[in-house]
Design a protein around this motif. Structure first.
Motif, PDB file in Angstrom:
ATOM      1  N   ARG A 186       0.727  -1.192   0.062  1.00 37.88           N
ATOM      2  CA  ARG A 186       0.010   0.099   0.140  1.00 37.88           C
ATOM      3  C   ARG A 186       0.953   1.326   0.096  1.00 37.88           C
ATOM      4  O   ARG A 186       1.787   1.330   1.025  1.00 37.88           O
ATOM      5  CB  ARG A 186      -0.898  -0.076   1.077  1.00 37.88           C
ATOM      6  N   PRO A 187       0.758   2.235  -0.944  1.00 35.66           N
ATOM      7  CA  PRO A 187       1.669   3.411  -1.018  1.00 35.66           C
ATOM      8  C   PRO A 187       1.440   4.382   0.067  1.00 35.66           C
ATOM      9  O   PRO A 187       0.342   4.462   0.387  1.00 35.66           O
ATOM     10  CB  PRO A 187       1.210   3.595  -2.253  1.00 35.66           C
ATOM     11  N   ALA A 188       2.503   5.149  -0.016  1.00 32.57           N
ATOM     12  CA  ALA A 188       2.260   6.232   1.030  1.00 32.57           C
ATOM     13  C   ALA A 188       3.283   7.195   0.695  1.00 32.57           C
ATOM     14  O   ALA A 188       4.284   7.115  -0.108  1.00 32.57           O
ATOM     15  CB  ALA A 188       2.786   5.873   2.215  1.00 32.57           C
ATOM     16  N   LEU A 189       3.134   8.649   0.951  1.00 34.47           N
ATOM     17  CA  LEU A 189       3.899   9.702   0.438  1.00 34.47           C
ATOM     18  C   LEU A 189       3.616  10.974   1.713  1.00 34.47           C
ATOM     19  O   LEU A 189       2.774  11.137   2.298  1.00 34.47           O
ATOM     20  CB  LEU A 189       3.104  10.318  -0.755  1.00 34.47           C
ATOM     21  N   ILE A 190       4.690  11.613   1.779  1.00 34.75           N
ATOM     22  CA  ILE A 190       4.651  12.563   2.613  1.00 34.75           C
ATOM     23  C   ILE A 190       5.395  14.010   1.821  1.00 34.75           C
ATOM     24  O   ILE A 190       6.485  13.557   1.479  1.00 34.75           O
ATOM     25  CB  ILE A 190       5.257  12.506   4.127  1.00 34.75           C
ATOM     26  N   ARG A 230       3.181  20.692   5.832  1.00 36.45           N
ATOM     27  CA  ARG A 230       3.560  19.504   5.229  1.00 36.45           C
ATOM     28  C   ARG A 230       2.299  18.668   4.978  1.00 36.45           C
ATOM     29  O   ARG A 230       0.884  19.271   5.503  1.00 36.45           O
ATOM     30  CB  ARG A 230       4.274  18.488   6.086  1.00 36.45           C
ATOM     31  N   ALA A 231       2.133  17.789   4.048  1.00 37.32           N
ATOM     32  CA  ALA A 231       0.846  16.961   3.909  1.00 37.32           C
ATOM     33  C   ALA A 231       1.472  15.641   3.590  1.00 37.32           C
ATOM     34  O   ALA A 231       2.620  15.348   3.095  1.00 37.32           O
ATOM     35  CB  ALA A 231       0.070  17.456   2.550  1.00 37.32           C
ATOM     36  N   TRP A 232       0.366  14.600   3.863  1.00 38.09           N
ATOM     37  CA  TRP A 232       0.792  13.153   3.486  1.00 38.09           C
ATOM     38  C   TRP A 232      -0.529  12.300   3.236  1.00 38.09           C
ATOM     39  O   TRP A 232      -1.679  12.573   3.698  1.00 38.09           O
ATOM     40  CB  TRP A 232       1.469  12.690   4.775  1.00 38.09           C
ATOM     41  N   LEU A 233       0.033  11.205   2.654  1.00 36.56           N
ATOM     42  CA  LEU A 233      -1.108  10.319   2.284  1.00 36.56           C
ATOM     43  C   LEU A 233      -0.432   9.043   3.155  1.00 36.56           C
ATOM     44  O   LEU A 233       0.690   8.388   2.969  1.00 36.56           O
ATOM     45  CB  LEU A 233      -1.024   9.804   0.803  1.00 36.56           C
ATOM     46  N   ASP A 234      -1.581   8.375   3.945  1.00 34.09           N
ATOM     47  CA  ASP A 234      -0.968   7.455   4.747  1.00 34.09           C
ATOM     48  C   ASP A 234      -1.404   5.876   3.839  1.00 34.09           C
ATOM     49  O   ASP A 234      -1.805   6.068   2.785  1.00 34.09           O
ATOM     50  CB  ASP A 234      -1.493   7.140   6.064  1.00 34.09           C
ATOM     51  N   VAL A 250      -2.308  25.266   2.034  1.00 34.64           N
ATOM     52  CA  VAL A 250      -3.028  24.172   2.559  1.00 34.64           C
ATOM     53  C   VAL A 250      -3.905  23.300   1.288  1.00 34.64           C
ATOM     54  O   VAL A 250      -3.691  22.201   1.065  1.00 34.64           O
ATOM     55  CB  VAL A 250      -3.960  24.371   3.648  1.00 34.64           C
ATOM     56  N   VAL A 251      -4.753  24.211   0.637  1.00 27.57           N
ATOM     57  CA  VAL A 251      -5.268  23.814  -0.658  1.00 27.57           C
ATOM     58  C   VAL A 251      -4.426  22.996  -1.397  1.00 27.57           C
ATOM     59  O   VAL A 251      -4.750  22.089  -2.234  1.00 27.57           O
ATOM     60  CB  VAL A 251      -5.989  24.813  -1.288  1.00 27.57           C
ATOM     61  N   HIS A 252      -3.318  23.796  -1.823  1.00 24.37           N
ATOM     62  CA  HIS A 252      -2.140  23.211  -2.783  1.00 24.37           C
ATOM     63  C   HIS A 252      -1.595  22.126  -2.494  1.00 24.37           C
ATOM     64  O   HIS A 252      -1.505  21.160  -3.331  1.00 24.37           O
ATOM     65  CB  HIS A 252      -1.286  24.354  -3.200  1.00 24.37           C
ATOM     66  N   MET A 253      -1.199  21.866  -1.332  1.00 24.69           N
ATOM     67  CA  MET A 253      -0.807  20.620  -0.795  1.00 24.69           C
ATOM     68  C   MET A 253      -1.356  19.392  -0.839  1.00 24.69           C
ATOM     69  O   MET A 253      -1.240  18.423  -1.231  1.00 24.69           O
ATOM     70  CB  MET A 253       0.096  20.786   0.539  1.00 24.69           C
ATOM     71  N   ARG A 254      -2.652  19.588  -0.532  1.00 29.01           N
ATOM     72  CA  ARG A 254      -3.944  18.662  -0.696  1.00 29.01           C
ATOM     73  C   ARG A 254      -3.894  18.097  -2.182  1.00 29.01           C
ATOM     74  O   ARG A 254      -4.005  16.987  -2.499  1.00 29.01           O
ATOM     75  CB  ARG A 254      -5.124  18.877  -0.177  1.00 29.01           C
ATOM     76  N   GLN A 255      -4.090  19.156  -3.067  1.00 26.32           N
ATOM     77  CA  GLN A 255      -4.180  18.946  -4.635  1.00 26.32           C
ATOM     78  C   GLN A 255      -2.750  18.104  -5.105  1.00 26.32           C
ATOM     79  O   GLN A 255      -3.183  17.055  -5.775  1.00 26.32           O
ATOM     80  CB  GLN A 255      -4.286  19.879  -5.187  1.00 26.32           C
ATOM     81  N   VAL A 304      -3.652  13.982   5.009  1.00 28.37           N
ATOM     82  CA  VAL A 304      -3.918  14.876   6.151  1.00 28.37           C
ATOM     83  C   VAL A 304      -2.951  15.987   5.614  1.00 28.37           C
ATOM     84  O   VAL A 304      -1.877  15.854   5.213  1.00 28.37           O
ATOM     85  CB  VAL A 304      -3.329  14.332   7.465  1.00 28.37           C
ATOM     86  N   VAL A 305      -3.397  17.312   6.040  1.00 24.51           N
ATOM     87  CA  VAL A 305      -2.426  18.662   5.698  1.00 24.51           C
ATOM     88  C   VAL A 305      -2.340  19.197   7.099  1.00 24.51           C
ATOM     89  O   VAL A 305      -3.336  19.692   7.682  1.00 24.51           O
ATOM     90  CB  VAL A 305      -3.089  19.385   4.640  1.00 24.51           C
ATOM     91  N   ARG A 306      -1.133  19.779   7.347  1.00 24.25           N
ATOM     92  CA  ARG A 306      -0.866  20.246   8.537  1.00 24.25           C
ATOM     93  C   ARG A 306       0.027  21.554   8.287  1.00 24.25           C
ATOM     94  O   ARG A 306       1.096  21.312   7.264  1.00 24.25           O
ATOM     95  CB  ARG A 306      -0.361  19.519   9.727  1.00 24.25           C
ATOM     96  N   VAL A 307       0.209  22.620   9.112  1.00 23.58           N
ATOM     97  CA  VAL A 307       1.175  23.708   9.007  1.00 23.58           C
ATOM     98  C   VAL A 307       1.757  23.752  10.459  1.00 23.58           C
ATOM     99  O   VAL A 307       2.870  23.919  10.613  1.00 23.58           O
ATOM    100  CB  VAL A 307       0.463  24.934   8.698  1.00 23.58           C
ATOM    101  N   PHE A 308       0.910  23.542  11.358  1.00 26.45           N
ATOM    102  CA  PHE A 308       1.413  23.756  12.812  1.00 26.45           C
ATOM    103  C   PHE A 308       1.034  22.433  13.655  1.00 26.45           C
ATOM    104  O   PHE A 308       0.457  21.669  12.826  1.00 26.45           O
ATOM    105  CB  PHE A 308       0.759  24.960  13.592  1.00 26.45           C
ATOM    106  N   ASN A 309       1.510  22.337  14.643  1.00 27.76           N
ATOM    107  CA  ASN A 309       1.147  20.967  15.563  1.00 27.76           C
ATOM    108  C   ASN A 309      -0.084  21.142  16.377  1.00 27.76           C
ATOM    109  O   ASN A 309      -0.337  21.160  17.449  1.00 27.76           O
ATOM    110  CB  ASN A 309       2.260  20.558  16.432  1.00 27.76           C
ATOM    111  N   ASP A 310      -1.349  21.380  15.458  1.00 24.40           N
ATOM    112  CA  ASP A 310      -2.321  21.548  16.168  1.00 24.40           C
ATOM    113  C   ASP A 310      -3.623  20.645  15.242  1.00 24.40           C
ATOM    114  O   ASP A 310      -3.054  19.824  14.500  1.00 24.40           O
ATOM    115  CB  ASP A 310      -3.198  22.911  16.398  1.00 24.40           C
ATOM    116  N   THR A 311      -4.770  21.016  15.222  1.00 24.19           N
ATOM    117  CA  THR A 311      -5.875  20.313  14.511  1.00 24.19           C
ATOM    118  C   THR A 311      -5.607  20.282  12.836  1.00 24.19           C
ATOM    119  O   THR A 311      -5.116  21.391  12.066  1.00 24.19           O
ATOM    120  CB  THR A 311      -7.226  21.089  14.444  1.00 24.19           C
ATOM    121  N   PRO A 312      -5.356  19.000  12.473  1.00 26.22           N
ATOM    122  CA  PRO A 312      -5.089  18.884  10.831  1.00 26.22           C
ATOM    123  C   PRO A 312      -6.106  19.303  10.094  1.00 26.22           C
ATOM    124  O   PRO A 312      -7.404  19.319  10.305  1.00 26.22           O
ATOM    125  CB  PRO A 312      -4.744  17.305  10.871  1.00 26.22           C
ATOM    126  N   HIS A 313      -5.965  19.755   8.727  1.00 25.29           N
ATOM    127  CA  HIS A 313      -6.743  20.024   7.726  1.00 25.29           C
ATOM    128  C   HIS A 313      -7.114  18.781   7.124  1.00 25.29           C
ATOM    129  O   HIS A 313      -6.295  18.479   5.941  1.00 25.29           O
ATOM    130  CB  HIS A 313      -6.147  21.145   6.999  1.00 25.29           C
TER     131      HIS A 313
END
Length: 295
Positions: A3-7, A275-279, A24-29, A285-294
């Motif tokens: 199963r692939p993953a990416l960060i 940062r953003a990742w695919l698990d 945030v929008v761009h990283m998700r895209q 998940v998309v995040r900028v700070f260490n709080d609620t993820p986008h």
């Protein structure tokens, strides 16, 4: 089939007073586009390069189009990549006049016996490879890092992009690109184009670093993290230890890492890190700070 993953990351140094909705929008895209590529069977190396090209082209991060000039007003760009399956690597340093240094780094890996080309030699090689040129620097570059400089004048403020990828064949790869620290001396080279310092991939882990590169060079940060995983430490512990050492030395920044099981780490000691990742469960998940993820 694995199963692939990416960060990916868009650089450490994010500040809470800035709005990052566009990033945030761009990283998700980008992650969504690369998820489709991975599911279709693309290699980790190809996806790492394509991810970084999208980040470079956006003008939103301090790499590629988002670069800031050096003290002479010139744009010198750095990039490197590494294929974990073969341990091959390619890099360019202080490259001028081309839109995508990561493509130049890939060409060095694929079409030369070398690992790194620099300066005018790198530019001549990129021209022979018919890579896309920057015809009008004043209108091309966006200077994306303005407002993220949270360091006093004369110190090393920074910006970088990168990606770590695990493909369906279990292969790992990493790629990193930057314009370097803001207001840098002409000819300055940081960790980004140096395999082991700013980028690393082997059979155990892939790593891409972002921050004050001089500190990352001194401890071979990317390789240190992966080799710690190879020695039996967890990915998270290895990555945290590396950033902890950077902090003890007086530096700041962060890294992203991905191991062969698809586990992800993203430690940093600056205010934030885009940062953003695919698990491996297919969650983005998309995040900028260490709080609620986008999410």
């Amino acid at each position: 089939m694995v199963r692939p993953a990416l960060i990916l990351h868009g650089g450490a140094g994010a500040r809470r007073e800035r709005n990052y909705d566009q990033e945030v929008v761009h990283m998700r895209q980008v992650v969504e586009a690369m998820q489709a590529r991975l599911v279709a069977g693309a290699s980790a190396l190809d996806v790492a390069v394509e991810t970084v090209v999208m980040l470079e082209d956006s003008g939103l991060y301090v790499a590629g189009r988002g670069a800031s000039p050096n003290l002479d007003g010139e744009y010198e760009l750095d990039a490197s990549l590494m294929d974990g399956a073969t341990q091959k690597a390619g890099a360019v340093a202080a490259l001028q006049g081309f839109k995508n240094p990561i493509r130049a780094a890939r060409a060095v890996m694929d079409h030369t016996p070398h690992v790194m080309l620099a300066g005018q030699g790198a530019a001549r090689f990129a021209a022979r490879q018919k890579l896309d040129r920057v015809e009008d620097p004043d209108n091309w570059f966006t200077r994306a890092g303005k407002g993220e400089d949270n360091h006093p004048p004369g110190t090393l403020s920074h910006g970088t992009v990168g990606a770590c990828v695990l493909d369906t064949q279990g292969r790992l790869a990493a790629a990193t690109s930057t314009a370097g620290v803001f207001g840098k001396m002409p000819g300055r080279v940081g960790d980004t184009p140096i395999p082991a310092a700013g980028t690393w991939a082997d059979g155990h882990a892939a790593v891409s670093c972002t921050g004050q590169g001089e500190y990352f060079i001194r401890i071979a940060a990317a390789a240190r993290t992966a080799l710690s995983v190879a020695a039996g430490h967890s990915l998270n512990d290895a990555a945290q230890a590396t950033i902890g050492l950077i902090g003890q030395m007086g530096g700041d920044g962060g890294l992203i890492a991905l191991d062969r099981e698809g586990r992800i780490a993203d430690p940093f000691n600056s205010q934030g890190m885009k940062r953003a990742w695919l698990d491996t469960d297919g969650r983005i998940v998309v995040r900028v700070f260490n709080d609620t993820p986008h999410a």
